[in-house]
Design an enzyme around this catalytic site. Structure first.
Site, PDB file in Angstrom:
ATOM      1  N   ASN A   9       0.639  -1.268  -0.096  1.00  0.00           N
ATOM      2  CA  ASN A   9      -0.724   0.320   0.034  1.00  0.00           C
ATOM      3  C   ASN A   9       0.966   1.319  -0.020  1.00  0.00           C
ATOM      4  OD1 ASN A   9      -2.064   1.932   0.688  1.00  0.00           O
ATOM      5  ND2 ASN A   9      -2.208   1.344   2.383  1.00  0.00           N
ATOM      6  N   LYS A  11       0.181   4.301  -0.152  1.00  0.00           N
ATOM      7  CA  LYS A  11      -0.526   5.794  -0.187  1.00  0.00           C
ATOM      8  C   LYS A  11      -0.210   6.810  -0.163  1.00  0.00           C
ATOM      9  CE  LYS A  11       0.341   3.129   4.899  1.00  0.00           C
ATOM     10  NZ  LYS A  11       0.218   3.673   6.214  1.00  0.00           N
ATOM     11  N   HIS A  98      -9.625   1.049   4.847  1.00  0.00           N
ATOM     12  CA  HIS A  98      -8.302   1.502   5.551  1.00  0.00           C
ATOM     13  C   HIS A  98      -8.480   2.042   6.885  1.00  0.00           C
ATOM     14  CE1 HIS A  98      -4.219   2.598   6.267  1.00  0.00           C
ATOM     15  NE2 HIS A  98      -3.956   1.691   5.993  1.00  0.00           N
ATOM     16  N   GLU A 100      -7.249   4.881   8.184  1.00  0.00           N
ATOM     17  CA  GLU A 100      -6.982   6.131   7.666  1.00  0.00           C
ATOM     18  C   GLU A 100      -8.136   7.070   6.625  1.00  0.00           C
ATOM     19  OE1 GLU A 100      -3.093   5.113   5.359  1.00  0.00           O
ATOM     20  OE2 GLU A 100      -2.301   5.576   7.221  1.00  0.00           O
ATOM     21  N   GLU A 170      -5.310  -5.088  11.150  1.00  0.00           N
ATOM     22  CA  GLU A 170      -3.881  -3.913  10.903  1.00  0.00           C
ATOM     23  C   GLU A 170      -4.694  -3.108  12.133  1.00  0.00           C
ATOM     24  OE1 GLU A 170      -2.204  -2.421   6.772  1.00  0.00           O
ATOM     25  OE2 GLU A 170      -4.102  -1.732   6.915  1.00  0.00           O
ATOM     26  N   GLY A 176       2.317   2.622  11.099  1.00  0.00           N
ATOM     27  CA  GLY A 176       3.766   3.699  10.268  1.00  0.00           C
ATOM     28  C   GLY A 176       4.292   3.688  11.568  1.00  0.00           C
ATOM     29  N   SER A 216       3.646  -1.488  10.775  1.00  0.00           N
ATOM     30  CA  SER A 216       4.967  -2.228  10.915  1.00  0.00           C
ATOM     31  C   SER A 216       5.578  -3.457  10.514  1.00  0.00           C
ATOM     32  CB  SER A 216       5.110  -1.658  11.953  1.00  0.00           C
ATOM     33  OG  SER A 216       4.700   0.009  12.229  1.00  0.00           O
TER      34      SER A 216
HETATM   35  P1  PGA Z   1       2.895   0.529   7.379  1.00  0.00           P
HETATM   36  O1  PGA Z   1       1.530   0.356   7.020  1.00  0.00           O
HETATM   37  O2  PGA Z   1       3.238  -0.874   6.924  1.00  0.00           O
HETATM   38  O3  PGA Z   1       3.319   1.735   6.831  1.00  0.00           O
HETATM   39  O4  PGA Z   1       2.620   0.320   9.302  1.00  0.00           O
HETATM   40  C1  PGA Z   1       0.398  -0.434   6.584  1.00  0.00           C
HETATM   41  C2  PGA Z   1      -0.472  -0.079   6.071  1.00  0.00           C
HETATM   42  O5  PGA Z   1      -1.239   0.987   6.335  1.00  0.00           O
HETATM   43  O6  PGA Z   1      -1.939  -0.228   5.223  1.00  0.00           O
END
Ligand code: PGA
Length: 253
Positions: A9, A11, A98, A100, A170, A176, A216
Site C-alpha cells: 500500500n 499510500k 483502511h 486512514e 491492521e 506507521g 509496521s
Molecule cells: P505500515 O502501514 O506498514 O507503514 O505500518 C500499513 C498500512 O497502513 O497498510
C-alpha cells in the site's frame, strides 16, 4: 488452499517517475526469485499510476490494486473513481476501509459494505481492512471492535461472494508507528476473525479466505508473523516503498 499474499500500500507517495523506477526495480528483482505458486504479490499505487502499473503487470509477477473506490456506481460525484472505471483499467484488487480512510474521511462499516458490493459486482477483489485503535486495545475491546467491523462490512455477502474477499487485520496503533503487534497478538486476532467467518459461512469457506496482517511489517519481523497458522501474508505500507524491503517481505514465507 488459501493464497499467501503480500500487498504493498503505497499510500500518497511518489511521483510518476519514482513510481516507474520502483516498479521497474521490483520487476527485475521478482524475475530473479521463484515464488511459490500459491503466493501472490500485489502493488497498490495511487490512482494516477495504476495504468502504468497494470501495463507492467500484464507480463509479470504481480497484480495491481487501487487504494480506494467510490461508494456510488456513477454520476455527479466530482473527484471520485468508480469500481467500473477500475475494472475497465484491468485493476484486480482494491483496498477498502483502511483505518486512514475511516479516521480522516469518515468511512464507516456501511460505506465499506457499499464499496465491497460495487467492487464485487465489477469483478474486483476487495482487500477489507479492520483493526482497533490503541484505546480500544487498552480497554480490552479489540475483539468486539473487529467483530463489529467484520459483521458490518461483510456479513451481508453470500458464501460465493465472501470467497473473493481478502481481509487485512491492521491494529491502528501499529500502522506507521514502528510498533508491530507480536506474532501472538496477531495470530490471536486472525484466529478470532477466521472463527467469525466460520460461524457465518462454515469452516470450509473460512479456511479459503486469506487474512493479512498490516502494521509496521518489515523484512525483520515478516518471517515470524507469516509463520503463524492464521496469518496468510501482509498489507505493507512504508516497507513497500523500497524494492529491497518489499522483496525481503515477499520472500519471507
Ligand atoms: P505500515 O502501514 O506498514 O507503514 O505500518 C500499513 C498500512 O497502513 O497498510
Amino acid at each position: 488452499m488459501r493464497k499467501h499474499i503480500v500487498a504493498g500500500n503505497w499510500k500518497m507517495n511518489k511521483s510518476f517517475e519514482e513510481a516507474d523506477e520502483l516498479i521497474d526495480e521490483l520487476m527485475s528483482k521478482l524475475e530473479e526469485v521463484s515464488l511459490p505458486r500459491d503466493e501472490q504479490v500485489i502493488i497498490c499505487p495511487p490512482f494516477p499510476f495504476l495504468e502504468m502499473a497494470s501495463d507492467y503487470a500484464n507480463d509479470s509477477y504481480f497484480m495491481v490494486g487501487a487504494q480506494n473506490v467510490a461508494d456510488h456506481e456513477s454520476g455527479a460525484y466530482t473527484g471520485e473513481v468508480s469500481a467500473r472505471m477500475l475494472a475497465s483499467c484491468e485493476i484486480d484488487y482494491c483496498i477498502v476501509g483502511h483505518s486512514e480512510r475511516r479516521a480522516y474521511y469518515g468511512e464507516t462499516d456501511q460505506t465499506v459494505a457499499a464499496k465491497v458490493d460495487l467492487l464485487l459486482a465489477n469483478g474486483l477483489k476487495p482487500i477489507v481492512c479492520v483493526g482497533e485503535v490503541l484505546e480500544e486495545r487498552e480497554a480490552g475491546r479489540q475483539f468486539d471492535v473487529v467483530k463489529t467491523q467484520v459483521e458490518g462490512g461483510l456479513f451481508h455477502l453470500d458464501a460465493e461472494q465472501i470467497k473473493n474477499i481478502v481481509i487485512a487485520y491492521e491494529p491502528v496503533w501499529a500502522i506507521g508507528t514502528g510498533k508491530t503487534a507480536t506474532p501472538e497478538q496477531a495470530q490471536e486476532m486472525h484466529a478470532h476473525i477466521r472463527s467469525l467467518l466460520a460461524n457465518r459461512w462454515g469452516k470450509e469457506v473460512a479456511d479459503e479466505i486469506s487474512i493479512l496482517y498490516g502494521g509496521s511489517c518489515k523484512p525483520s519481523n515478516a518471517k515470524e508473523l507469516f509463520a503463524c497458522p492464521d496469518i496468510d501474508g501482509g498489507l505493507i505500507g512504508g516497507a513497500s516503498l523500497k524494492a529491497d524491503d518489499f522483496m525481503g517481505i515477499i520472500t519471507a514465507f
